[in-house]
Design a protein around this motif. Structure first.
Motif, mmCIF file in Angstrom:
data_model
loop_
_atom_site.group_PDB
_atom_site.id
_atom_site.type_symbol
_atom_site.label_atom_id
_atom_site.label_comp_id
_atom_site.label_asym_id
_atom_site.label_seq_id
_atom_site.Cartn_x
_atom_site.Cartn_y
_atom_site.Cartn_z
ATOM 1 N N PRO A 34 0.807 -1.215 0.000
ATOM 2 C CA PRO A 34 0.000 0.000 0.000
ATOM 3 C C PRO A 34 0.841 1.267 0.000
ATOM 4 O O PRO A 34 1.815 1.376 0.738
ATOM 5 C CB PRO A 34 -0.807 -0.103 1.298
ATOM 6 C CG PRO A 34 -0.005 -0.976 2.184
ATOM 7 C CD PRO A 34 0.749 -1.911 1.274
ATOM 8 N N ALA A 35 0.473 2.187 -0.840
ATOM 9 C CA ALA A 35 1.091 3.500 -0.830
ATOM 10 C C ALA A 35 0.371 4.316 0.234
ATOM 11 O O ALA A 35 -0.841 4.462 0.186
ATOM 12 C CB ALA A 35 0.951 4.148 -2.194
ATOM 13 N N LEU A 36 1.110 4.789 1.198
ATOM 14 C CA LEU A 36 0.518 5.558 2.286
ATOM 15 C C LEU A 36 0.754 7.034 2.054
ATOM 16 O O LEU A 36 1.849 7.439 1.663
ATOM 17 C CB LEU A 36 1.131 5.146 3.627
ATOM 18 C CG LEU A 36 0.952 3.695 4.043
ATOM 19 C CD1 LEU A 36 1.713 3.406 5.322
ATOM 20 C CD2 LEU A 36 -0.514 3.365 4.224
ATOM 21 N N ASP A 37 -0.269 7.826 2.293
ATOM 22 C CA ASP A 37 -0.096 9.259 2.278
ATOM 23 C C ASP A 37 -1.014 9.871 3.320
ATOM 24 O O ASP A 37 -1.845 9.193 3.918
ATOM 25 C CB ASP A 37 -0.322 9.853 0.886
ATOM 26 C CG ASP A 37 -1.731 9.655 0.360
ATOM 27 O OD1 ASP A 37 -2.478 8.871 0.938
ATOM 28 O OD2 ASP A 37 -2.080 10.292 -0.642
ATOM 29 N N ALA A 79 0.440 18.936 12.539
ATOM 30 C CA ALA A 79 -0.365 17.779 12.127
ATOM 31 C C ALA A 79 0.376 16.974 11.057
ATOM 32 O O ALA A 79 0.396 15.742 11.100
ATOM 33 C CB ALA A 79 -1.728 18.231 11.607
ATOM 34 N N GLN A 80 1.035 17.670 10.131
ATOM 35 C CA GLN A 80 1.777 16.990 9.069
ATOM 36 C C GLN A 80 2.984 16.244 9.624
ATOM 37 O O GLN A 80 3.282 15.123 9.199
ATOM 38 C CB GLN A 80 2.221 17.993 7.997
ATOM 39 C CG GLN A 80 2.829 17.329 6.778
ATOM 40 C CD GLN A 80 1.853 16.394 6.076
ATOM 41 O OE1 GLN A 80 0.761 16.789 5.705
ATOM 42 N NE2 GLN A 80 2.233 15.149 5.903
ATOM 43 N N LEU A 81 3.683 16.835 10.570
ATOM 44 C CA LEU A 81 4.842 16.170 11.184
ATOM 45 C C LEU A 81 4.441 14.855 11.853
ATOM 46 O O LEU A 81 5.101 13.824 11.686
ATOM 47 C CB LEU A 81 5.507 17.089 12.218
ATOM 48 C CG LEU A 81 6.376 18.218 11.678
ATOM 49 C CD1 LEU A 81 6.769 19.166 12.808
ATOM 50 C CD2 LEU A 81 7.627 17.650 11.013
ATOM 51 N N VAL A 82 3.349 14.898 12.605
ATOM 52 C CA VAL A 82 2.913 13.690 13.308
ATOM 53 C C VAL A 82 2.407 12.651 12.312
ATOM 54 O O VAL A 82 2.710 11.460 12.429
ATOM 55 C CB VAL A 82 1.856 14.016 14.386
ATOM 56 C CG1 VAL A 82 1.302 12.746 15.004
ATOM 57 C CG2 VAL A 82 2.480 14.899 15.472
ATOM 58 N N ILE A 87 3.185 7.415 9.406
ATOM 59 C CA ILE A 87 3.444 6.698 8.154
ATOM 60 C C ILE A 87 4.791 5.984 8.230
ATOM 61 O O ILE A 87 4.915 4.812 7.847
ATOM 62 C CB ILE A 87 3.389 7.649 6.941
ATOM 63 C CG1 ILE A 87 1.943 8.051 6.664
ATOM 64 C CG2 ILE A 87 4.011 7.007 5.698
ATOM 65 C CD1 ILE A 87 1.780 9.099 5.585
ATOM 66 N N ASN A 88 5.799 6.671 8.735
ATOM 67 C CA ASN A 88 7.122 6.057 8.862
ATOM 68 C C ASN A 88 7.071 4.815 9.750
ATOM 69 O O ASN A 88 7.665 3.783 9.434
ATOM 70 C CB ASN A 88 8.114 7.074 9.423
ATOM 71 C CG ASN A 88 9.531 6.571 9.390
ATOM 72 O OD1 ASN A 88 9.984 6.045 8.381
ATOM 73 N ND2 ASN A 88 10.234 6.716 10.489
ATOM 74 N N LYS A 89 6.337 4.906 10.860
ATOM 75 C CA LYS A 89 6.205 3.752 11.746
ATOM 76 C C LYS A 89 5.497 2.596 11.034
ATOM 77 O O LYS A 89 5.918 1.444 11.136
ATOM 78 C CB LYS A 89 5.436 4.131 13.018
ATOM 79 C CG LYS A 89 6.240 4.979 13.984
ATOM 80 C CD LYS A 89 5.442 5.252 15.250
ATOM 81 C CE LYS A 89 6.279 5.955 16.291
ATOM 82 N NZ LYS A 89 5.652 5.927 17.621
ATOM 83 N N LEU A 90 4.445 2.892 10.315
ATOM 84 C CA LEU A 90 3.706 1.848 9.598
ATOM 85 C C LEU A 90 4.574 1.174 8.537
ATOM 86 O O LEU A 90 4.550 -0.046 8.386
ATOM 87 C CB LEU A 90 2.442 2.426 8.958
ATOM 88 C CG LEU A 90 1.324 2.818 9.913
ATOM 89 C CD1 LEU A 90 0.253 3.614 9.177
ATOM 90 C CD2 LEU A 90 0.728 1.592 10.580
ATOM 91 N N LEU A 100 3.923 10.823 24.165
ATOM 92 C CA LEU A 100 4.292 12.190 24.538
ATOM 93 C C LEU A 100 5.744 12.463 24.158
ATOM 94 O O LEU A 100 6.084 13.566 23.730
ATOM 95 C CB LEU A 100 4.078 12.416 26.036
ATOM 96 C CG LEU A 100 2.633 12.549 26.480
ATOM 97 C CD1 LEU A 100 2.546 12.609 28.010
ATOM 98 C CD2 LEU A 100 1.979 13.780 25.875
ATOM 99 N N ASN A 101 6.586 11.455 24.286
ATOM 100 C CA ASN A 101 7.993 11.603 23.907
ATOM 101 C C ASN A 101 8.125 11.905 22.416
ATOM 102 O O ASN A 101 8.934 12.753 22.011
ATOM 103 C CB ASN A 101 8.774 10.338 24.289
ATOM 104 C CG ASN A 101 10.262 10.532 24.170
ATOM 105 O OD1 ASN A 101 10.792 11.564 24.574
ATOM 106 N ND2 ASN A 101 10.943 9.541 23.613
ATOM 107 N N ASP A 102 7.332 11.222 21.584
ATOM 108 C CA ASP A 102 7.328 11.505 20.146
ATOM 109 C C ASP A 102 6.952 12.961 19.889
ATOM 110 O O ASP A 102 7.582 13.649 19.074
ATOM 111 C CB ASP A 102 6.335 10.600 19.399
ATOM 112 C CG ASP A 102 6.744 9.145 19.343
ATOM 113 O OD1 ASP A 102 7.963 8.866 19.337
ATOM 114 O OD2 ASP A 102 5.836 8.290 19.295
#
Length: 114
Positions: A34-37, A79-82, A87-90, A100-102
């Motif tokens: 899957p392409a995630l965006d 919102a875009q950063l999170v 997406i990176n984690k997935l 909270l650390n993230d």
């Protein structure tokens, strides 16, 4: 010993079938990955985000995750950063949970933090 025309034809047919099979495997892999965006949207008092896979929403986050209460992001950038972190984690087969650390590592501004 010379190969007959029949042997050459069989060899060429086997090679062609092998190429077709390899192409089908590669195409299948590309279609199942899957392409995630993400997309940032406005909510009352701020911003949220959603993550899509092939035009299907898989996560809709109207508030800052890990923060108690319904606190929206104060900026589109936050919102875009999170959403990019999710997406990176997935993509790395990690849990998409945001801590909270993230949020602190990304310098996300949180209003009404208790």
């Amino acid at each position: 010993m010379k190969k007959s025309n029949l042997d050459k034809t069989i060899t060429l047919a086997a090679f062609t079938i092998s190429l077709i099979a390899i192409s089908m495997v590669i195409m299948n892999y590309l279609n199942t990955t899957p392409a995630l965006d993400s997309e940032v949207f406005t909510v009352k008092g701020g911003f949220g985000y959603q993550i899509q896979a092939k035009d299907r929403i898989i996560i809709k986050q109207e508030y800052i995750p890990a923060v108690q209460g319904a606190v929206p992001f104060t900026s589109e950038k936050d919102a875009q950063l999170v959403s990019s972190l999710v997406i990176n984690k997935l993509l790395h087969n990690e849990s998409p949970v945001i801590t909270l650390n993230d949020l602190e590592n990304l310098n996300i501004e949180v209003l009404n933090r208790q």
